[in-house]
Design a protein around this motif. Structure first.
Motif, short mmCIF file in Angstrom:
data_model
loop_
_atom_site.label_atom_id
_atom_site.label_comp_id
_atom_site.label_asym_id
_atom_site.label_seq_id
_atom_site.Cartn_x
_atom_site.Cartn_y
_atom_site.Cartn_z
N ASP A 7 0.85 -1.19 0.00
CA ASP A 7 0.00 0.00 0.00
C ASP A 7 0.88 1.24 0.00
OD1 ASP A 7 -2.13 1.80 0.34
OD2 ASP A 7 -2.07 1.62 2.52
N PHE A 8 0.91 1.98 -1.12
CA PHE A 8 1.67 3.23 -1.18
C PHE A 8 0.83 4.35 -0.56
CE2 PHE A 8 4.13 0.82 -4.17
CZ PHE A 8 5.42 1.32 -4.01
N TRP A 9 1.45 5.09 0.36
CA TRP A 9 0.72 6.12 1.09
C TRP A 9 1.65 7.28 1.42
CZ3 TRP A 9 1.12 6.88 6.76
CH2 TRP A 9 2.12 6.10 7.35
N THR A 10 1.03 8.40 1.77
CA THR A 10 1.72 9.50 2.39
C THR A 10 0.73 10.09 3.39
OG1 THR A 10 3.02 11.53 2.01
CG2 THR A 10 1.07 11.23 0.62
N TYR A 11 1.18 10.42 4.57
CA TYR A 11 0.24 10.51 5.69
C TYR A 11 -0.70 11.70 5.67
CZ TYR A 11 3.07 13.77 8.68
OH TYR A 11 3.74 14.84 9.22
N VAL A 46 4.07 1.40 2.21
CA VAL A 46 5.27 2.10 1.72
C VAL A 46 4.98 3.59 1.78
CG1 VAL A 46 6.86 2.44 -0.20
CG2 VAL A 46 5.87 0.16 0.23
N HIS A 47 5.63 4.26 2.73
CA HIS A 47 5.39 5.70 2.91
C HIS A 47 6.32 6.48 1.98
CE1 HIS A 47 5.50 9.74 4.72
NE2 HIS A 47 4.24 9.48 4.97
N SER A 48 5.74 6.99 0.89
CA SER A 48 6.47 7.78 -0.10
C SER A 48 5.95 9.21 -0.01
CB SER A 48 6.25 7.22 -1.52
OG SER A 48 6.67 5.87 -1.59
#
Length: 337
Positions: free
Chosen positions: A50-54, A83-85
């Motif tokens: 799961d690609f995310w940014t907060y 995956v925090h991008s």
């Protein structure tokens, strides 16, 4: 960086045939909730990446489902990896990511991808983005954007069944989304994300326009068109954010949505900035968001998304204003729901 949070209705469901094996996670700069994981070490497991940014509202509205899948299917061998991008510079700060992981109750492994190396390895372009990997390490499906959660869960069940898991019956997971995690009111949504830094902003309405990177006294017009915004007070418009230099600065925005959020943070760590919000010149009352009270009062304490307005029907064109009672705040983007 060619990246985008998917807006209302912009969601994709795609077969990933031909994508081949799951790319390397080796570009992660740190791991949270887990020792470093590798694609080779995950063979035999079904994996959801799961690609995310907060601060992304689109990802936040999917989080309750991802969190539930991780909890319910972990005992069946599912591994969820966030995956925090980051989108904004402050989201590269590992302390801010740790804060987000804790406050958002994320217990599954998180790869901190501050250099976007993992993002590029997957050739990803969106937040949120889900990649479904089978037990042989092959990407079988991808989903970009919000929605279609039952279909995503069906894919998880199918891949687990292929891996030899039995007994996956019953209804899909049920979630109790709260605050910004609640699904948008798509039928009433006529405003879209807008940035406050000069690099990506649109519809700035203060007379004279924005002066890039220079301190200036701004004024807001008496009337604002829908989806236009303005500053008043002593501000510097930087590439990523509008920065308030002195107390009593305001941001005004014409919007049409149930929810209004503002990504913002103090200029210095540990600083607290008081604010109050108004709708059509009045305190929001029952239309206040989770980060303010009925009088519209709140405080900026860390860089994140703040939910400022959640109004009841009927939703109409409104003028939103936020006044900062202290200086030293950075305002990055409006989002709506």
């Amino acid at each position: 960086m060619a990246a985008a949070a998917l807006e209302a209705g912009m969601m994709r469901w795609a077969h990933a045939q031909g994508d081949g094996e799951m790319p390397s996670l080796g570009g992660a700069t740190a791991w949270l909730n887990s020792p470093p994981l590798t694609a080779a070490g995950l063979r035999g497991k079904v994996v959801v990446v799961d690609f995310w940014t907060y601060t992304c509202i689109n990802w936040l509205r999917s989080l309750a489902y991802v969190r539930a899948w991780a909890e319910v299917y972990r005992r069946h061998g599912l591994v969820v990896i966030g995956v925090h991008s980051p989108e904004f510079t402050f989201e590269k700060d590992i302390d801010n990511v740790r804060w987000a992981v804790t406050s958002m109750r994320i217990e599954y492994p998180v790869a901190v991808d501050s250099d976007h190396t993992v993002w590029r390895a997957f050739d990803n372009q969106y937040w949120p983005a889900l990649y479904f990997v089978d037990a042989q390490g092959r990407i079988r499906r991808r989903h970009f954007g919000e929605g279609r959660y039952e279909e995503s869960e069906s894919i998880i069940r199918r891949l687990l069944t292929e891996a030899g898991v039995s007994g996956l019956r019953g209804a899909p997971v049920s979630v109790d989304a709260r605050g910004p995690e609640v699904a948008a009111d798509w039928d009433s949504l006529k405003s879209s994300e807008n940035y406050l830094g000069h690099e990506r902003t649109a519809n700035f309405a203060s007379p004279g326009g924005a002066v890039r990177g220079e301190r200036r006294a701004y004024a807001a017009p008496a009337r604002l068109n829908l989806n236009h915004w303005a500053l008043s007070g002593d501000w510097t418009v930087e590439s990523e954010a509008a920065v308030l230099n002195a107390p009593s600065g305001r941001i005004a925005c014409g919007f049409h949505a149930r929810d209004l959020h503002l990504v913002m943070g103090p200029s210095a760590r540990g600083q607290a900035v008081r604010f109050r919000v108004l709708i059509d010149g009045k305190a929001p009352g029952s239309g206040h968001g989770g980060d303010v009270d009925a009088q519209g009062l709140g405080m900026v304490t860390e860089p994140r998304l703040y939910q400022l307005i959640r109004q009841s029907a009927p939703v109409a064109d409104r003028r939103f204003e936020i006044e900062f009672l202290d200086g030293g705040v950075k305002a990055f983007a409006f989002t709506f729901g």
